[in-house]
Design a protein around this motif. Structure first.
Motif, PDB file in Angstrom:
ATOM      1  N   TYR A 137       0.854  -1.189   0.000  1.00  0.00           N
ATOM      2  CA  TYR A 137       0.000   0.000   0.000  1.00  0.00           C
ATOM      3  C   TYR A 137       0.889   1.238   0.000  1.00  0.00           C
ATOM      4  N   ASP A 161      -7.093   1.839   8.545  1.00  0.00           N
ATOM      5  CA  ASP A 161      -7.619   0.483   8.362  1.00  0.00           C
ATOM      6  C   ASP A 161      -6.563  -0.501   7.896  1.00  0.00           C
ATOM      7  N   ILE A 162      -5.521  -0.004   7.237  1.00  0.00           N
ATOM      8  CA  ILE A 162      -4.530  -0.907   6.645  1.00  0.00           C
ATOM      9  C   ILE A 162      -3.200  -0.912   7.369  1.00  0.00           C
ATOM     10  N   SER A 163      -2.961   0.106   8.217  1.00  0.00           N
ATOM     11  CA  SER A 163      -1.647   0.246   8.840  1.00  0.00           C
ATOM     12  C   SER A 163      -1.780   0.576  10.318  1.00  0.00           C
ATOM     13  N   HIS A 166       1.365  -5.844   3.211  1.00  0.00           N
ATOM     14  CA  HIS A 166       0.542  -6.932   3.724  1.00  0.00           C
ATOM     15  C   HIS A 166       1.039  -8.238   3.119  1.00  0.00           C
ATOM     16  N   ARG A 191       1.435  -7.593   8.851  1.00  0.00           N
ATOM     17  CA  ARG A 191       1.568  -6.201   8.438  1.00  0.00           C
ATOM     18  C   ARG A 191       2.988  -5.747   8.732  1.00  0.00           C
TER      19      ARG A 191
END
Length: 215
Positions: A7, A49-51, A60, A65
């Motif tokens: 990302y 939400d992703i990190s 990912h 993560r």
């Protein structure tokens, strides 16, 4: 093995996203790119939400993560030891990690005064105190490493160390900060790399605009 998903933020502005992207790309390590644009000044809520840090880049790998540019490249190098992300020689690897950590933790005057903006019209600006010292130190690193290795990159072939300094190549160029022949030669070598060209072409095609004082 599950695939890697990287990302990143806007290619025009995100220097930290450029580092693992160009490192993995140059090494031929397969990954899926997912770009989430900055939404300044509030930031993009999707980052949270992703990190775990609420920032990009983040890698990912299944449920794992991995955040921070250098850590992402270290992890990828362990997964793909034959890709050559780091130099083969143990001494060269130590030097490459040393200058990469120096990039990670230092040169704040340069970063603050000259944010990465690939689409910016080339031209000088009034520089704050400390920028000149940062520029001189980076030029010294590039000169010493290339003389030690014989070039054309810092350790012969493109490595994670070159990836860590890639945004500086853009800064030196866009803000017209350097004139030394050795420095310009190294910049030209990086700017001729297919991974660099691909990133810059995508950056120039983006339509998002972020004011420089918010980058």
């Amino acid at each position: 093995m599950e695939g890697l998903v990287l990302y990143i933020g806007n290619k025009n502005y995100s220097s930290w996203s450029l580092r693992p992207w160009i490192g993995l790309t140059a090494a031929g390590i397969p990954f899926e790119e997912r770009l989430i644009p900055f939404d300044f000044a509030a930031g993009n809520p999707l980052f949270r939400d992703i990190s775990p840090t609420g920032r990009v880049p983040v890698l990912h790998h299944g449920a794992l993560r991995v955040w921070e540019s250098l850590s992402i490249m270290e992890y990828a190098a362990e997964l793909f030891p034959d890709a050559g992300l780091w130099p083969e020689d143990v001494g060269d690897r130590a030097m490459a990690r040393s200058i990469s950590m120096e990039m990670l933790s230092g040169f704040r005057a340069l970063r603050n005064a000259c944010p990465m903006n690939i689409r910016r019209e080339k031209g000088k600006i009034k520089l704050s105190e400390g920028v000149g010292d940062d520029v001189r130190r980076i030029e010294e690193i590039w000169r010493d490493m290339r003389r030690r290795s014989g070039g054309p990159f810092l350790f012969g072939r493109f490595s994670a160390a070159d990836a860590m300094y890639a945004p500086v190549v853009s800064r030196f160029d866009v803000y017209d900060l350097v004139s030394n022949e050795d420095t310009l030669e190294y910049m030209s070598v990086v700017q001729s790399h297919t991974a660099w060209i691909a990133w810059c072409e995508a950056a120039k095609a983006e339509t998002w605009i972020v004011p420089e004082d918010e980058v």
